[in-house]
Design an enzyme around this catalytic site. Structure first.
Site, PDB file in Angstrom:
ATOM      1  N   HIS A  10       0.744  -1.350  -0.230  1.00 19.00           N
ATOM      2  CA  HIS A  10      -0.077  -0.013  -0.030  1.00 19.00           C
ATOM      3  C   HIS A  10       0.936   1.301   0.110  1.00 19.00           C
ATOM      4  CE1 HIS A  10      -4.008  -1.973   1.010  1.00 19.00           C
ATOM      5  NE2 HIS A  10      -3.065  -2.907   1.429  1.00 19.00           N
TER       6      HIS A  10
ATOM      7  N   LYS B  14      -9.038  13.287   4.959  1.00 18.17           N
ATOM      8  CA  LYS B  14      -8.053  12.054   4.991  1.00 18.17           C
ATOM      9  C   LYS B  14      -7.166  12.183   6.113  1.00 18.17           C
ATOM     10  CE  LYS B  14      -7.244  13.622   0.742  1.00 18.17           C
ATOM     11  NZ  LYS B  14      -7.430  12.277  -0.109  1.00 18.17           N
ATOM     12  N   ARG B  15      -6.382  11.118   6.298  1.00 13.25           N
ATOM     13  CA  ARG B  15      -5.295  11.419   7.369  1.00 13.25           C
ATOM     14  C   ARG B  15      -4.502  12.597   7.155  1.00 13.25           C
ATOM     15  NH1 ARG B  15      -4.370   7.510  11.467  1.00 13.25           N
ATOM     16  NH2 ARG B  15      -2.893   8.864  11.938  1.00 13.25           N
TER      17      ARG B  15
ATOM     18  N   LYS C 123       0.178  14.158   1.501  1.00 13.79           N
ATOM     19  CA  LYS C 123      -1.289  14.628   1.101  1.00 13.79           C
ATOM     20  C   LYS C 123      -1.552  15.891   0.809  1.00 13.79           C
ATOM     21  CE  LYS C 123      -3.142  10.344   3.597  1.00 13.79           C
ATOM     22  NZ  LYS C 123      -3.774   9.518   2.469  1.00 13.79           N
TER      23      LYS C 123
ATOM     24  N   THR D  79      -8.961   6.048  -1.579  1.00 14.97           N
ATOM     25  CA  THR D  79     -10.281   5.656  -1.880  1.00 14.97           C
ATOM     26  C   THR D  79     -11.436   6.555  -1.567  1.00 14.97           C
ATOM     27  OG1 THR D  79     -10.128   4.760   0.316  1.00 14.97           O
ATOM     28  CG2 THR D  79      -9.831   3.051  -1.460  1.00 14.97           C
TER      29      THR D  79
ATOM     30  N   LYS E  50     -15.009   7.577  -3.603  1.00 18.38           N
ATOM     31  CA  LYS E  50     -16.258   7.851  -2.802  1.00 18.38           C
ATOM     32  C   LYS E  50     -16.891   9.016  -3.052  1.00 18.38           C
ATOM     33  CE  LYS E  50     -14.399   5.172   0.992  1.00 18.38           C
ATOM     34  NZ  LYS E  50     -13.301   5.194   2.374  1.00 18.38           N
TER      35      LYS E  50
HETATM   36  C1  26Q Z   1       3.249   0.655  10.632  1.00 13.95           C
HETATM   37  C2  26Q Z   1       3.997   0.163  11.846  1.00 13.95           C
HETATM   38  C3  26Q Z   1       3.874   0.787  13.071  1.00 13.95           C
HETATM   39  C4  26Q Z   1       2.580   1.090  13.337  1.00 13.95           C
HETATM   40  C5  26Q Z   1       1.686   1.509  12.266  1.00 13.95           C
HETATM   41  C6  26Q Z   1       1.785   1.050  11.079  1.00 13.95           C
HETATM   42  C7  26Q Z   1       0.979   1.607   9.761  1.00 13.95           C
HETATM   43  C8  26Q Z   1      -0.379   1.531  10.117  1.00 13.95           C
HETATM   44  C9  26Q Z   1      -1.245   1.838   8.989  1.00 13.95           C
HETATM   45  C10 26Q Z   1       1.196   2.065   8.579  1.00 13.95           C
HETATM   46  C11 26Q Z   1       0.361   2.330   7.795  1.00 13.95           C
HETATM   47  C12 26Q Z   1      -0.661   2.376   7.989  1.00 13.95           C
HETATM   48  C13 26Q Z   1      -1.736   2.677   7.022  1.00 13.95           C
HETATM   49  C14 26Q Z   1      -1.681   2.963   5.700  1.00 13.95           C
HETATM   50  C15 26Q Z   1      -2.630   3.346   4.532  1.00 13.95           C
HETATM   51  O1  26Q Z   1      -4.133   3.500   4.958  1.00 13.95           O
HETATM   52  N1  26Q Z   1      -2.491   3.416   3.382  1.00 13.95           N
HETATM   53  C16 26Q Z   1      -3.394   3.593   2.501  1.00 13.95           C
HETATM   54  O2  26Q Z   1      -3.951   2.459   1.943  1.00 13.95           O
HETATM   55  C17 26Q Z   1      -4.939   2.937   1.173  1.00 13.95           C
HETATM   56  C18 26Q Z   1      -5.608   1.366   0.600  1.00 13.95           C
HETATM   57  O3  26Q Z   1      -4.730   0.852  -0.271  1.00 13.95           O
HETATM   58  C19 26Q Z   1      -4.728   3.455  -0.226  1.00 13.95           C
HETATM   59  O4  26Q Z   1      -5.703   3.950  -1.009  1.00 13.95           O
HETATM   60  C20 26Q Z   1      -3.812   4.836   0.365  1.00 13.95           C
HETATM   61  O5  26Q Z   1      -3.173   5.402  -0.880  1.00 13.95           O
HETATM   62  C21 26Q Z   1      -2.808   4.239   1.329  1.00 13.95           C
HETATM   63  O6  26Q Z   1      -2.197   5.663   1.814  1.00 13.95           O
END
Ligand code: 26Q
Length: 751
Positions: A310, A490-491, A496, A597, A601
């Site tokens: 991702h 979004k986050r 972003k 995503t 939406k």
């Molecule tokens: C990793 C290590 C330790 C703690 C937390 C994490 C962690 C947690 C969540 C790292 C990344 C995430 C989330 C990532 C994320 O949401 N990525 C998004 O995924 C979507 C679905 O594929 C995409 O549409 C987005 O572009 C992408 O940013």
């Protein structure tokens, strides 16, 4: 028994005599009872979608819709002087995910169930979801998010597994959430909890004793950027999840007649990002324990596991400290070292190693070597993986690489979130689009029908009015529904580029003060949580909140510009914001957003995208055509060649308006309304580093956004753009995505 009788049986009294919360709990029971009556066709092979996050959102309305009883229940409640929407307010949203990746997993569960695939989800039961966000002094504060209730959706299965942390044993308990498909079928989401959990160790706010693993393991979901202190706990969480999962998978496969040498014929395991990647060594460990030799175990597991990537950002790819891993999970480390040795024997290219010179374990590398498929989440993203980010791997394993462009479930993001638009589309096209989203294309036949276009515009206005009422009631914020609703939700991440939007708004404010008024008045809406330790992200929130106060205090400017930052952005308020959106802000630095995503939406709900050619925006553009999207900024190719030598100073030195906007960040008015240290730090960050090249794209962003606001004045032409967006969004149904996963990767086949 009919629905009324069932509800009154659970309630022990009549509906009229019952309170909203009691009715809510009885509806949960009703949904679970009806779901449990459903069955999904068994196949020899079963899918396990394993993910550290499932951002499911509120379940009541969604489940009523999928069970086909939404209208009946709504009417019944109405007859008894109760309102379903008020009852829905009683439900607490489980925020068991950070953002896109977690929400994707939830949409996928809905599609897996709807398509009747033999597949379940596996994750962790966090007692507290992502922190609740509020604002004080224009800054983010974080408080705990308790969501679990005595009588909620969770079902205690009674199943338990033992998880061994280097000699220390813990018990995992399995809870289920039932996931009814649309109209038929059922899948399950299995969530594991540590039996010895103790919520009492939370001391203040969201702090707790991070060393007491037995008591804290499943307490919190980790924000996507976490402190060193929390890293060990994150490893424990991941291992706890995959060990429980592996035991469940092996047990179920054996029950269906698998002899474990052929596990890949009985199970497909989809690894959602690297967070569950340790399921690979864990499955190998279990197979060896059951008497299979190491080489054969590797071969079988390799044919069972598939990995989804991702992100292309190196700093976001998980790398665990091998020394720490050795101490906490010696068996895992022993296997990982053997896996690395095998890689080293076969390849001399160091990029491909699992362990690097600092003894860090590269989880993605392990997942690619020891899985049979690796996929990106949008066409552009997969191409970047192949040609640059993972090029060495692509050269080693070209056959493993494939693309699966993300999708969203139309049940939640159209049927549930936008009932007016859904009803109108059903009048025009009949009900079949609810099962087959590609039929939305039929709307194109009405693109020159003024009465249809008027109705589209009316529905949008109605949704904007509903959002207006919500903002007034919940947040005491007033907005004008006749202004253009420009939304970025979004986050908060520098890539972003919420900061680019903010600089535009500063410039707009200064222009208004000079008497240069916008073509339409603007309501700019933000929603975003920043990871608690992400300083630059928190500074950007502070900038936007401070700016919104300054604009609000200006009697002249406030007539044309309103900046709203809604606190605690989550699935529930996304469902209110998205149907009311005119401009969908998708402005990441090209190449950095894997897919997005939210962009899908908003498109589905008739918003027009303002975006860079990044992630799935590229595919949105080719679906809607250039007239129905506003693209700006440098391409991913251009960024790749420029980013290393980029100097933001050369941009603002040659652009007096931009340099004026940057200076404004630390002007007396702003410092008076905000925090000097934060504003100064952000200004330096933007004017000296600007890691994500916001200044580079500023001029084109401004020009394109102004054109959009100008074009908005032509109501008919704008309504046509809305219609064209909805009409062409069918491709982004997660049903299509899941069908592709099944056809190309899982191949669940017939009984
Ligand atoms: C990793 C290590 C330790 C703690 C937390 C994490 C962690 C947690 C969540 C790292 C990344 C995430 C989330 C990532 C994320 O949401 N990525 C998004 O995924 C979507 C679905 O594929 C995409 O549409 C987005 O572009 C992408 O940013």
């Amino acid at each position: 028994m009919n629905i009324k009788e069932k509800l009154e049986k659970y309630l022990g009294k009549s509906i009229t005599e019952s309170g909203n919360k009691e009715i809510y709990f009885s509806l949960v029971k009703l949904c679970n009872e009806l779901s449990a009556e459903r069955k999904t066709p068994e196949t020899k092979k079963k899918l396990y979608y394993i993910s550290a996050e499932f951002l499911i959102g509120k379940l009541l309305s969604n489940n009523l819709i999928n069970l086909g009883i939404y209208d009946r229940v709504k009417e019944l409640l109405c007859e008894n002087k109760k309102s379903l929407s008020e009852i829905e307010e009683c439900e607490i949203e489980p925020s068991l995910g950070n953002g896109g990746l977690g929400r994707l997993a939830a949409c996928f569960m809905d599609s897996i169930a709807t398509l009747g695939l033999n597949g379940d989800g596996i994750g962790l039961l966090y007692h507290l979801g992502l922190f609740r966000q509020s604002f004080k002094n224009n800054m983010q504060t974080e408080t705990p998010d308790y969501w679990m209730e005595e009588e909620g959706w969770l079902i205690d299965t009674g199943k338990e597994y033992e998880v061994d942390f280097g000699g220390k044993k813990a018990i995992s308990k399995m809870y289920d959430i039932l996931v009814p498909g649309y109209e038929k079928n059922l899948s399950k989401l299995h969530l594991f909890d540590i039996k010895s959990i103790d919520e009492n160790i939370i001391t203040q706010g969201i702090s707790f004793d991070k060393t007491n693993i037995e008591k804290n393991l499943t307490l919190f979901l980790y924000p996507d950027d976490s402190d060193e202190d929390g890293r060990m706990l994150r490893i424990y969480q991941e291992y706890f999840m995959v060990s429980s999962a592996a035991q469940l998978i092996v047990e179920e496969a054996q029950l269906r007649g698998c002899n474990l040498y052929d596990l890949n014929e009985y199970a497909a395991v989809q690894i959602n990002d690297t967070h569950p990647a340790m399921i690979i060594p864990e499955l190998i460990r279990i197979l060896c324990e059951k008497g299979i030799d190491f080489e054969k175990a590797c071969e079988t597991v390799q044919k069972t596991c598939a990995y989804t990537n991702h992100t292309v950002m190196a700093e976001a790819l998980e790398k665990w400290n091998g020394i720490a891993l050795q101490r906490t999970l010696p068996k895992m480390m022993e296997i990982i070292e053997k896996l690395d040795e095998k890689v080293r024997k076969k390849y001399s290219n160091e990029d491909l190693y699992i362990l690097d010179d600092h003894k860090r374990v590269h989880m993605a590398n392990m997942a690619i070597h020891y899985g049979y498929s690796i996929n990106g989440v949008a066409k552009l993203h997969t191409n970047i993986l192949k040609t640059s980010a993972l090029n060495s791997f692509y050269r080693a394993y070209p056959h493993k690489f494939n693309n699966k462009t993300n999708g969203i479930t139309f049940r939640r993001w159209l049927l549930k979130a936008n009932p007016c638009l859904t009803g109108f589309i059903a009048e025009l096209l009949g009900d079949d689009f609810k099962r087959d989203a590609s039929l939305l294309k039929g709307l194109e036949a009405y693109k020159d029908d003024t009465s249809v276009l008027e109705k589209f515009a009316d529905i949008k206005l109605g949704n904007k009015r509903m959002l207006k009422e919500y903002l007034a009631k919940e947040h005491n914020i007033s907005v004008d529904e006749n202004s253009i609703f420009d939304i970025q939700i979004k986050r908060l991440h520098e890539y972003k580029r919420q900061q680019l939007n903010a600089i535009y708004l500063i410039d707009k404010f200064l222009e208004i003060k000079e008497g240069k008024l916008p073509a339409s008045s603007i309501t700019a809406i933000f929603g975003a949580k920043a990871a608690p330790s992400y300083v630059a992200a928190k500074d950007i929130i502070h900038l936007i909140l401070t700016l919104s106060k300054v604009v609000e205090n200006d009697e002249e400017a406030k007539k044309f510009l309103k900046i709203v930052f809604i606190p605690n952005y989550n699935v529930t308020n996304a469902e209110k914001l998205i149907p009311a959106c005119d401009i969908s802000e998708q402005i990441s630095l090209a190449s950095k957003e894997a897919s997005g995503t939210g962009n899908m939406k908003m498109m589905l709900n008739g918003a027009v995208t303002l975006g860079t050619l990044d992630g799935a925006n590229v595919e949105i553009e080719s679906l809607v055509g250039k007239d129905n999207i506003y693209i700006f900024g440098a391409s991913s190719g251009e960024i790749a060649t420029k980013i290393d030598s980029y100097n933001p100073k050369s941009v603002w030195e040659n652009n007096p308006r931009l340099s004026r906007a940057l200076d404004f960040i630390t002007c007396p008015e702003m410092i008076n309304a905000g925090n000097k240290e934060r504003l100064e730090r952000l200004k330096i960050n933007l004017s000296e580093s600007d890691y994500f090249m916001a200044l580079y794209d500023f001029e084109d962003y401004k020009k394109t956004k102004n054109k959009m606001i100008e074009d908005y004045k032509d109501k008919t032409a704008w309504a046509r753009k809305m219609l064209m967006n909805t009409a062409n969004s069918g491709y982004f149904s997660s049903d299509r995505t899941i069908e592709e996963y099944n056809n190309d990767i899982w191949k669940l086949g017939k009984i």
